[in-house]
Design a protein around this motif. Structure first.
Motif, PDB file in Angstrom:
ATOM      1  N   SER A 217       0.816  -1.214   0.000  1.00 16.03           N
ATOM      2  CA  SER A 217       0.000   0.000   0.000  1.00 16.03           C
ATOM      3  C   SER A 217       0.850   1.265   0.000  1.00 16.03           C
ATOM      4  CB  SER A 217      -0.945   0.000   1.210  1.00 16.03           C
ATOM      5  OG  SER A 217      -0.213  -0.006   2.423  1.00 16.03           O
ATOM      6  N   LYS A 218       1.984   1.260   0.751  1.00 12.93           N
ATOM      7  CA  LYS A 218       2.828   2.455   0.800  1.00 12.93           C
ATOM      8  C   LYS A 218       3.507   2.710  -0.549  1.00 12.93           C
ATOM      9  CE  LYS A 218       3.729   2.225   5.769  1.00 12.93           C
ATOM     10  NZ  LYS A 218       4.763   2.104   6.829  1.00 12.93           N
ATOM     11  N   VAL A 219       3.942   1.614  -1.184  1.00 15.19           N
ATOM     12  CA  VAL A 219       4.557   1.764  -2.511  1.00 15.19           C
ATOM     13  C   VAL A 219       3.522   2.274  -3.513  1.00 15.19           C
ATOM     14  CG1 VAL A 219       5.706   0.557  -4.400  1.00 15.19           C
ATOM     15  CG2 VAL A 219       6.231  -0.049  -2.035  1.00 15.19           C
ATOM     16  N   THR A 220       2.310   1.705  -3.446  1.00 11.38           N
ATOM     17  CA  THR A 220       1.236   2.139  -4.343  1.00 11.38           C
ATOM     18  C   THR A 220       0.885   3.596  -4.102  1.00 11.38           C
ATOM     19  OG1 THR A 220       0.341  -0.116  -4.294  1.00 11.38           O
ATOM     20  CG2 THR A 220      -1.087   1.618  -5.152  1.00 11.38           C
ATOM     21  N   THR A 221       0.861   4.007  -2.834  1.00 13.71           N
ATOM     22  CA  THR A 221       0.586   5.412  -2.498  1.00 13.71           C
ATOM     23  C   THR A 221       1.604   6.339  -3.152  1.00 13.71           C
ATOM     24  OG1 THR A 221      -0.392   4.804  -0.371  1.00 13.71           O
ATOM     25  CG2 THR A 221       0.383   7.068  -0.614  1.00 13.71           C
ATOM     26  N   LEU A 222       2.890   5.984  -3.021  1.00 12.21           N
ATOM     27  CA  LEU A 222       3.946   6.814  -3.583  1.00 12.21           C
ATOM     28  C   LEU A 222       3.865   6.870  -5.103  1.00 12.21           C
ATOM     29  CD1 LEU A 222       6.526   8.487  -3.206  1.00 12.21           C
ATOM     30  CD2 LEU A 222       7.826   6.338  -3.256  1.00 12.21           C
ATOM     31  N   VAL A 223       3.644   5.705  -5.732  1.00 10.26           N
ATOM     32  CA  VAL A 223       3.567   5.646  -7.198  1.00 10.26           C
ATOM     33  C   VAL A 223       2.402   6.491  -7.707  1.00 10.26           C
ATOM     34  CG1 VAL A 223       3.120   4.137  -9.162  1.00 10.26           C
ATOM     35  CG2 VAL A 223       4.708   3.410  -7.389  1.00 10.26           C
ATOM     36  N   LEU A 224       1.226   6.326  -7.099  1.00  5.68           N
ATOM     37  CA  LEU A 224       0.058   7.096  -7.534  1.00  5.68           C
ATOM     38  C   LEU A 224       0.244   8.594  -7.294  1.00  5.68           C
ATOM     39  CD1 LEU A 224      -2.927   4.848  -6.365  1.00  5.68           C
ATOM     40  CD2 LEU A 224      -2.198   5.303  -8.711  1.00  5.68           C
ATOM     41  N   PHE A 225       0.894   8.939  -6.186  1.00  3.37           N
ATOM     42  CA  PHE A 225       1.125  10.366  -5.905  1.00  3.37           C
ATOM     43  C   PHE A 225       2.069  10.978  -6.937  1.00  3.37           C
ATOM     44  CE2 PHE A 225       3.303  13.869  -3.669  1.00  3.37           C
ATOM     45  CZ  PHE A 225       2.197  14.646  -3.346  1.00  3.37           C
ATOM     46  N   LEU A 226       3.136  10.249  -7.280  1.00  2.08           N
ATOM     47  CA  LEU A 226       4.078  10.751  -8.293  1.00  2.08           C
ATOM     48  C   LEU A 226       3.395  10.857  -9.660  1.00  2.08           C
ATOM     49  CD1 LEU A 226       7.341   8.815  -7.325  1.00  2.08           C
ATOM     50  CD2 LEU A 226       6.797  11.228  -6.908  1.00  2.08           C
ATOM     51  N   ILE A 227       2.554   9.863  -9.988  1.00  6.77           N
ATOM     52  CA  ILE A 227       1.800   9.930 -11.244  1.00  6.77           C
ATOM     53  C   ILE A 227       0.881  11.146 -11.245  1.00  6.77           C
ATOM     54  CG2 ILE A 227      -0.008   8.790 -12.593  1.00  6.77           C
ATOM     55  CD1 ILE A 227       1.225   6.123 -11.813  1.00  6.77           C
TER      56      ILE A 227
END
Length: 364
Positions: A217-227
């Protein structure tokens, strides 16, 4: 003789490309309209009720909620969700949810979601752009008439064989007759909700899957935020550029003088970009390459297009596509907001899981 053969081949391929764009535009617009229409239909026709997730079913890699709810007339029902997910975090048993229910068929339920609006926009906006290009390229001639005639004959032959297939037996004919009688009588066709033939997960299995998903979830959060940041910047920058071009730019006519081809990275062919020549207000000639390309040329050599350019910097110029000029910035902004919303959802996933009754039951 050679001129006739050349003209015929040129007309054939040009008509083939135009029809390809038309069919692609129709397909994209149809899918986009279907997704948006489906969501709008549910929003207008359904009623809102409160429900609770009582169980989770696993079918392959996807998880489906089992909802328990009470209708406005007092019926207590339990029904599987029609839409599954690869994540179990939003489907934990004991979660109270808002549901949309069809009044004439209380077993047809679903949770409110924006996914169909997103998919609809993804298909509709490119479809409108493609259709606009196809209409501009469309020219009715003898080759177009031959293609249309061939399409009608081919489609008619397929419809005929399909009709013979579904009316082969007496049972099929009676079923078809009953269907047409219902349509004439104004009776709406109904469908029963699809039942998921999956395995109902136990509490330990649910917790195991949830903890596994929380790891990412934390990795997904970071990826989506950067996108979201990237798309937001792209949308803002392209939007500001288009505002400046619209307010301060000048419009003129340009001519397609050729195509610039780029090899596709997957070696499946080429992408074609139109090269445009135009004359500015001072009578000077300029050339530029269109920023939008496709697997088939979008324009013909010698075709006239509208051009929008900056008078102080004529090298900064675009093909003027009207309202479709805003397509890229609009899509970028929409997907940026969607990615930002997704990042916040995954950011709070661990906190929601820790506060959920199914997790607190283990601690106690």
């Amino acid at each position: 003789m050679f001129d006739f053969i050349f003209d015929t081949l040129f007309s054939f391929f040009n008509t083939w490309e135009t029809l390809g764009l038309l069919l692609m535009g129709v397909a994209f617009i149809s899918f986009g309209t279907a997704f948006l229409g489906y969501e709008i239909y549910w929003r207008l026709k359904s009623e809102r009720i409160d429900g609770v997730i009582t169980a989770v079913k696993a079918q392959g890699k996807y998880f489906y909620s089992v909802f328990k709810y009470k209708t406005h007339d007092g019926q207590e029902l339990e029904q599987d969700s029609a839409l599954g997910s690869s994540s179990i975090l939003s489907r934990l048993p004991g979660t109270h949810v808002n549901l949309m229910i069809m009044p004439d068929n209380p077993k047809k339920i679903r949770r409110p979601t924006m996914i169909w609006f997103v998919f609809g926009t993804m298909f509709l906006v490119p479809g409108l752009f493609i259709m606009n290009l196809a209409i501009k390229k469309f020219e009715f001639n003898y080759m177009m008439a031959l293609f249309i005639l061939a399409g009608i004959l081919f489609g008619g032959e397929k419809v005929f064989h399909f009709y013979r297939k579904i009316t082969h037996s007496k049972f099929d004919r009676e079923l078809l007759s009953e269907f047409w009688r219902d349509i004439k009588a104004g009776k709406k066709p109904t469908s029963e909700p699809h039942e998921i033939n999956g395995e109902i997960l136990t509490k330990p299995e649910i917790i195991k899957h949830a903890k596994s998903h929380l790891k990412y979830s934390k990795v997904t959060t970071l990826v989506l935020f950067l996108i979201s940041i990237g798309l937001g910047y792209w949308g803002y920058y392209s939007g500001q550029e288009m505002i400046d071009m619209t307010e301060n730019g000048l419009r003129t006519s340009g001519t397609i003088i050729g195509m610039e081809t780029h090899d596709n990275s997957d070696n499946t062919g080429y992408t074609y970009y139109a090269i445009i020549r135009f004359m500015d207000e001072n009578g000077e000639t300029h050339e530029f390459t269109d920023s939008i390309g496709s697997s088939t040329p979008l324009y013909d050599r010698g075709e006239t297009v509208d051009v929008l350019y900056k008078p102080k910097s004529p090298n900064i110029s675009i093909i003027d596509r009207g309202i479709l000029n805003w397509g890229i910035s609009t899509l970028a902004a929409l997907f940026s907001l969607w990615a930002l919303w997704g990042s916040f959802v995954f950011l709070g996933a661990e906190k929601r899981f820790n506060n959920h009754p199914i997790h607190r039951s283990i601690i106690t």
